[in-house]
Scaffold this motif. Structure first.
Motif, PDB file in Angstrom:
ATOM      1  N   GLU A  62      53.715-120.269 -32.831  1.00 40.18           N
ATOM      2  CA  GLU A  62      52.348-119.887 -32.463  1.00 40.18           C
ATOM      3  C   GLU A  62      51.907-120.635 -31.198  1.00 40.18           C
ATOM      4  OE1 GLU A  62      47.759-120.264 -34.082  1.00 40.18           O
ATOM      5  OE2 GLU A  62      49.399-120.740 -35.456  1.00 40.18           O
ATOM      6  N   GLN A  63      52.216-121.903 -31.127  1.00 40.50           N
ATOM      7  CA  GLN A  63      51.859-122.700 -29.955  1.00 40.50           C
ATOM      8  C   GLN A  63      52.625-122.231 -28.718  1.00 40.50           C
ATOM      9  OE1 GLN A  63      52.755-126.482 -31.819  1.00 40.50           O
ATOM     10  NE2 GLN A  63      50.588-127.104 -31.679  1.00 40.50           N
ATOM     11  N   LYS A  64      53.888-121.892 -28.913  1.00 39.91           N
ATOM     12  CA  LYS A  64      54.683-121.389 -27.783  1.00 39.91           C
ATOM     13  C   LYS A  64      54.071-120.101 -27.234  1.00 39.91           C
ATOM     14  CE  LYS A  64      59.067-123.487 -29.069  1.00 39.91           C
ATOM     15  NZ  LYS A  64      60.419-123.289 -29.582  1.00 39.91           N
ATOM     16  N   GLU A  65      53.595-119.251 -28.131  1.00 44.29           N
ATOM     17  CA  GLU A  65      52.960-118.002 -27.720  1.00 44.29           C
ATOM     18  C   GLU A  65      51.669-118.291 -26.939  1.00 44.29           C
ATOM     19  OE1 GLU A  65      50.859-114.375 -30.031  1.00 44.29           O
ATOM     20  OE2 GLU A  65      52.898-114.853 -30.710  1.00 44.29           O
ATOM     21  N   LYS A  66      50.880-119.235 -27.420  1.00 39.82           N
ATOM     22  CA  LYS A  66      49.637-119.610 -26.733  1.00 39.82           C
ATOM     23  C   LYS A  66      49.940-120.261 -25.376  1.00 39.82           C
ATOM     24  CE  LYS A  66      46.841-120.275 -30.886  1.00 39.82           C
ATOM     25  NZ  LYS A  66      45.915-119.182 -30.831  1.00 39.82           N
ATOM     26  N   LEU A  67      51.006-121.050 -25.325  1.00 38.45           N
ATOM     27  CA  LEU A  67      51.403-121.655 -24.055  1.00 38.45           C
ATOM     28  C   LEU A  67      51.801-120.559 -23.062  1.00 38.45           C
ATOM     29  CD1 LEU A  67      52.006-124.128 -22.263  1.00 38.45           C
ATOM     30  CD2 LEU A  67      54.299-124.183 -23.271  1.00 38.45           C
ATOM     31  N   GLU A  68      52.518-119.579 -23.535  1.00 42.34           N
ATOM     32  CA  GLU A  68      52.934-118.472 -22.671  1.00 42.34           C
ATOM     33  C   GLU A  68      51.709-117.712 -22.145  1.00 42.34           C
ATOM     34  OE1 GLU A  68      55.194-116.092 -20.386  1.00 42.34           O
ATOM     35  OE2 GLU A  68      55.913-117.845 -21.485  1.00 42.34           O
ATOM     36  N   GLU A  69      50.731-117.471 -23.016  1.00 38.90           N
ATOM     37  CA  GLU A  69      49.492-116.802 -22.596  1.00 38.90           C
ATOM     38  C   GLU A  69      48.779-117.621 -21.526  1.00 38.90           C
ATOM     39  OE1 GLU A  69      47.130-116.108 -26.098  1.00 38.90           O
ATOM     40  OE2 GLU A  69      48.656-114.808 -26.980  1.00 38.90           O
ATOM     41  N   LYS A  85      42.132-123.535 -23.575  1.00 36.54           N
ATOM     42  CA  LYS A  85      41.325-124.077 -24.677  1.00 36.54           C
ATOM     43  C   LYS A  85      41.946-123.721 -26.030  1.00 36.54           C
ATOM     44  CE  LYS A  85      36.678-124.206 -26.553  1.00 36.54           C
ATOM     45  NZ  LYS A  85      35.348-123.612 -26.579  1.00 36.54           N
ATOM     46  N   LYS A  86      42.369-122.463 -26.175  1.00 34.94           N
ATOM     47  CA  LYS A  86      43.017-122.027 -27.428  1.00 34.94           C
ATOM     48  C   LYS A  86      44.295-122.818 -27.680  1.00 34.94           C
ATOM     49  CE  LYS A  86      41.427-117.240 -27.326  1.00 34.94           C
ATOM     50  NZ  LYS A  86      41.856-115.837 -27.109  1.00 34.94           N
ATOM     51  N   LEU A  87      45.031-123.079 -26.626  1.00 35.49           N
ATOM     52  CA  LEU A  87      46.283-123.811 -26.745  1.00 35.49           C
ATOM     53  C   LEU A  87      46.034-125.258 -27.153  1.00 35.49           C
ATOM     54  CD1 LEU A  87      49.381-124.103 -26.245  1.00 35.49           C
ATOM     55  CD2 LEU A  87      48.807-124.596 -23.861  1.00 35.49           C
TER      56      LEU A  87
END
Length: 160
Positions: free
Chosen positions: A29-36, A107-109
């Motif tokens: 999930e964090q990797k996805e947020k980092l990518e975003e 911020k989400k990340l």
């Protein structure tokens, strides 16, 4: 001193190392947020680099345009820069929508990080910001050189 190309190459490698180090600590999930966040941040950086190039190009063209080849009056862009009346980087900004998107994604990340991840992320962003600043300088310099070359060629054609 190393040239800017060598410095950018080294900074790129440092950013990649920090990114890999951070990625090892992240869940899916964090990797996805980092990518975003990286995608949103990339839009900001690309816009800034484009603006830096355009500003350099316009400044280079203006400098060459203001040089009067027949008179020796040179109150020009060069003097304006020297006296700080003209600061070429004052107008280099990214679109607010890109910046807002990047801030929201970051911020989400960050909300998902542990203390260790926050520290790694901080180190990563410092290097990434330095890297992007150097890319902007490089784009500005290239734009400035291209503007000067273009106007120089135009003046050479007029003189013939």
């Amino acid at each position: 001193m190393e040239n800017l190309g060598d410095e950018l190459e080294l900074l790129t490698l440092d950013v990649l190392k920090k990114s890999e180090e951070l990625n090892k600590t992240l869940n899916d999930e964090q990797k996805e947020k980092l990518e975003e966040f990286c995608e949103a941040s990339s839009k900001v950086n690309s816009a800034m680099e484009t603006e830096a190039f355009k500003r350099g190009f316009k400044l280079g063209a203006a400098m060459m345009k203001e040089i009067d080849w027949k008179d020796d009056i040179m109150k020009s862009v060069i003097e304006e820069i020297y006296t700080s009346n003209l600061r070429p980087t004052d107008h280099i900004k990214a679109e607010p929508e890109y910046v807002n998107e990047s801030i929201a994604a970051e911020k989400k990340l960050i909300e998902t990080f542990t203390k260790e991840q926050s520290e790694l992320y901080e180190k990563y962003t410092v290097l990434d910001n330095i890297h992007n600043g150097r890319l902007n300088i490089s784009a500005f310099k290239y734009g400035l050189q291209l503007g000067i070359r273009l106007m120089s060629e135009i003046y050479n054609i007029k003189d013939k």
